[in-house]
Scaffold this motif. Sequence first.
Motif, PDB file in Angstrom:
ATOM      1  N   UNK A 110       0.827  -1.215   0.000  1.00  0.00           N
ATOM      2  CA  UNK A 110       0.000   0.000   0.000  1.00  0.00           C
ATOM      3  C   UNK A 110       0.859   1.262   0.000  1.00  0.00           C
ATOM      4  N   UNK A 111       1.813   1.321   0.894  1.00  0.00           N
ATOM      5  CA  UNK A 111       2.626   2.529   1.086  1.00  0.00           C
ATOM      6  C   UNK A 111       4.067   2.227   0.689  1.00  0.00           C
ATOM      7  N   UNK A 112       4.690   3.152  -0.016  1.00  0.00           N
ATOM      8  CA  UNK A 112       6.063   2.939  -0.448  1.00  0.00           C
ATOM      9  C   UNK A 112       6.952   4.097  -0.025  1.00  0.00           C
ATOM     10  N   UNK A 113       8.158   3.754   0.421  1.00  0.00           N
ATOM     11  CA  UNK A 113       9.163   4.745   0.798  1.00  0.00           C
ATOM     12  C   UNK A 113      10.144   4.885  -0.368  1.00  0.00           C
ATOM     13  N   UNK A 114      10.325   6.094  -0.851  1.00  0.00           N
ATOM     14  CA  UNK A 114      11.207   6.380  -1.975  1.00  0.00           C
ATOM     15  C   UNK A 114      12.286   7.353  -1.517  1.00  0.00           C
ATOM     16  N   UNK A 115      13.539   6.964  -1.652  1.00  0.00           N
ATOM     17  CA  UNK A 115      14.650   7.812  -1.219  1.00  0.00           C
ATOM     18  C   UNK A 115      14.902   8.924  -2.223  1.00  0.00           C
ATOM     19  N   UNK A 116      15.178  10.130  -1.700  1.00  0.00           N
ATOM     20  CA  UNK A 116      15.509  11.265  -2.575  1.00  0.00           C
ATOM     21  C   UNK A 116      16.923  11.786  -2.324  1.00  0.00           C
ATOM     22  N   UNK A 117      17.503  11.458  -1.192  1.00  0.00           N
ATOM     23  CA  UNK A 117      18.878  11.865  -0.895  1.00  0.00           C
ATOM     24  C   UNK A 117      19.404  11.009   0.242  1.00  0.00           C
ATOM     25  N   UNK A 118      20.703  11.108   0.472  1.00  0.00           N
ATOM     26  CA  UNK A 118      21.310  10.457   1.617  1.00  0.00           C
ATOM     27  C   UNK A 118      22.448  11.340   2.099  1.00  0.00           C
ATOM     28  N   UNK A 119      22.950  11.053   3.288  1.00  0.00           N
ATOM     29  CA  UNK A 119      24.060  11.823   3.835  1.00  0.00           C
ATOM     30  C   UNK A 119      23.619  13.124   4.480  1.00  0.00           C
ATOM     31  N   UNK A 120      24.568  13.766   5.173  1.00  0.00           N
ATOM     32  CA  UNK A 120      24.257  14.998   5.911  1.00  0.00           C
ATOM     33  C   UNK A 120      25.497  15.869   5.998  1.00  0.00           C
ATOM     34  N   UNK A 121      25.300  17.172   5.786  1.00  0.00           N
ATOM     35  CA  UNK A 121      26.404  18.131   5.856  1.00  0.00           C
ATOM     36  C   UNK A 121      26.494  18.821   7.211  1.00  0.00           C
ATOM     37  N   UNK A 122      25.602  18.488   8.136  1.00  0.00           N
ATOM     38  CA  UNK A 122      25.576  19.154   9.427  1.00  0.00           C
ATOM     39  C   UNK A 122      26.318  18.312  10.464  1.00  0.00           C
ATOM     40  N   UNK A 160       6.003   7.932   0.283  1.00  0.00           N
ATOM     41  CA  UNK A 160       6.663   8.705   1.333  1.00  0.00           C
ATOM     42  C   UNK A 160       8.087   9.004   0.869  1.00  0.00           C
ATOM     43  N   UNK A 161       8.424  10.267   0.714  1.00  0.00           N
ATOM     44  CA  UNK A 161       9.788  10.649   0.347  1.00  0.00           C
ATOM     45  C   UNK A 161      10.672  10.608   1.579  1.00  0.00           C
ATOM     46  N   UNK A 162      11.815   9.952   1.449  1.00  0.00           N
ATOM     47  CA  UNK A 162      12.656   9.748   2.616  1.00  0.00           C
ATOM     48  C   UNK A 162      14.120   9.995   2.289  1.00  0.00           C
ATOM     49  N   UNK A 163      14.927  10.100   3.323  1.00  0.00           N
ATOM     50  CA  UNK A 163      16.364  10.322   3.201  1.00  0.00           C
ATOM     51  C   UNK A 163      16.919  10.626   4.576  1.00  0.00           C
ATOM     52  N   UNK A 164      18.160  11.040   4.638  1.00  0.00           N
ATOM     53  CA  UNK A 164      18.763  11.426   5.915  1.00  0.00           C
ATOM     54  C   UNK A 164      18.396  12.863   6.264  1.00  0.00           C
ATOM     55  N   UNK A 165      18.411  13.745   5.272  1.00  0.00           N
ATOM     56  CA  UNK A 165      18.107  15.176   5.476  1.00  0.00           C
ATOM     57  C   UNK A 165      17.403  15.684   4.219  1.00  0.00           C
ATOM     58  N   UNK A 166      16.130  15.295   4.053  1.00  0.00           N
ATOM     59  CA  UNK A 166      15.463  15.541   2.772  1.00  0.00           C
ATOM     60  C   UNK A 166      15.238  17.021   2.495  1.00  0.00           C
ATOM     61  N   UNK A 167      15.179  17.855   3.535  1.00  0.00           N
ATOM     62  CA  UNK A 167      15.010  19.287   3.290  1.00  0.00           C
ATOM     63  C   UNK A 167      16.280  19.927   2.724  1.00  0.00           C
ATOM     64  N   UNK A 194      10.950  12.823   8.002  1.00  0.00           N
ATOM     65  CA  UNK A 194      11.392  13.863   8.937  1.00  0.00           C
ATOM     66  C   UNK A 194      12.018  15.079   8.242  1.00  0.00           C
ATOM     67  N   UNK A 195      11.600  16.262   8.698  1.00  0.00           N
ATOM     68  CA  UNK A 195      12.036  17.535   8.113  1.00  0.00           C
ATOM     69  C   UNK A 195      12.874  18.324   9.115  1.00  0.00           C
ATOM     70  N   UNK A 196      13.955  18.932   8.619  1.00  0.00           N
ATOM     71  CA  UNK A 196      14.687  19.913   9.418  1.00  0.00           C
ATOM     72  C   UNK A 196      13.931  21.229   9.253  1.00  0.00           C
ATOM     73  N   UNK A 197      13.248  21.654  10.305  1.00  0.00           N
ATOM     74  CA  UNK A 197      12.272  22.738  10.187  1.00  0.00           C
ATOM     75  C   UNK A 197      12.863  24.011   9.602  1.00  0.00           C
TER      76      UNK A 197
END
Length: 386
Positions: A110-122, A160-167, A194-197
């Motif tokens: 029913x629900x699928x998670x699709x990655x858009x990025x990985x890694x983090x610069x912070x 669901x768009x997912x990643x480490x820091x998708x924003x 999860x979003x970095x606000x």
Amino acid sequence: MSAETITLGCRLNFAESATIARSAPPDEDWIVVNSCAVTNEAVRQTRQAIRRAHRDRPEAKILVTGCAAELEPEAFAAMAGVSRVVGNSAKLNSLAANDVMAPAGLLANVKSFVAVQTGCDHRCTFCSIWRARGPSRSLSFGAIRDALAREIDRGAREIVLTGVDITDYEGGLGRLCQRLLAAEPRLRRLRLSSLDSIEIDDALFDLIGGEPRLMPHFHLSLQAGDDMILKRMRRRHSRADAIRIVERIKYVRPAATIGADIIAGFPTETEDMARNTLGMLRDCDIIAAHIFPFSPRPTTPAARMPQVARELIKERAGRLRAAAGELRSRWLDNLVGSFQPALIEGEGQGHTDNFAPLAVAGAKRGQSGTVQITGRTADHLTAVWA
């Protein structure tokens, strides 16, 4: 024969696990353990999962990958039953004959998670994930669009768009969502992980306010509600920023609900600081709080700071969970009698668009539509089709 997957941690791991499993050789017996290193407890659970898998299926070959494997490869390679340890950079092709472009995985058809990025610069002082995942890298629009289309072909009703820091997506997460919604008219339900606000861009705010296909629940990586603790965490927002961003979300989308990650007992946290975080639950109207007792990760700056006593961390985490539970219970109570759009993800069970869990007697997996909320139990709503 196909690979069994054991996934710990984030939604990105889930998407990657499903991708690895689909690419496994059909004539080999593999168990893929996709590990997490966000806390010491997550690493302990990874080791426990490997031991259990080897005990239950001693003939299977075990592949260990993920963040814990990236950070401690020798320790996992030495465990009984482990045939291969693969770091994050090579995980997608660890069992594949051909290169994999964008990881994606279907949950309950029913629900699928699709990655858009990985890694983090912070470099948050409590976190080791940037070391395990490397710098932020965005997947190409074409790879994401194609992965999304394949998941819809497989039957996904919600993406669901997912990643480490998708924003931190290159070019802006809002613009990416606009392009995906325009390119794929079959995409009727889009969620964000999860979003970095502080990184939410104007294009995403425009979608929040005007695009009904974007689901109205937003999970924010807030971590604390005290400015000094946020500074010592090396977060880039203040308490006032968090409140302002939530107010803006609710102004443009009054039905929106807010979730958040919160750390209890960060080093140097005083009772007044803890109360500021406790108050932020109410000030940001957080109805889905993930509370993490602070866990010092090796080699992080926070591990070298003056630590809060474990008993006090446990007490503060309990206080946060109790307050979060009251806010959530009040929210669920207020939904009784209302009409809500919903998606059924399992037999008779699913979520409203604003992410309230519900049960609909006789509903079939994949059904969607408007339900009337008739009551509630301790942890979910009950409903009938309207």
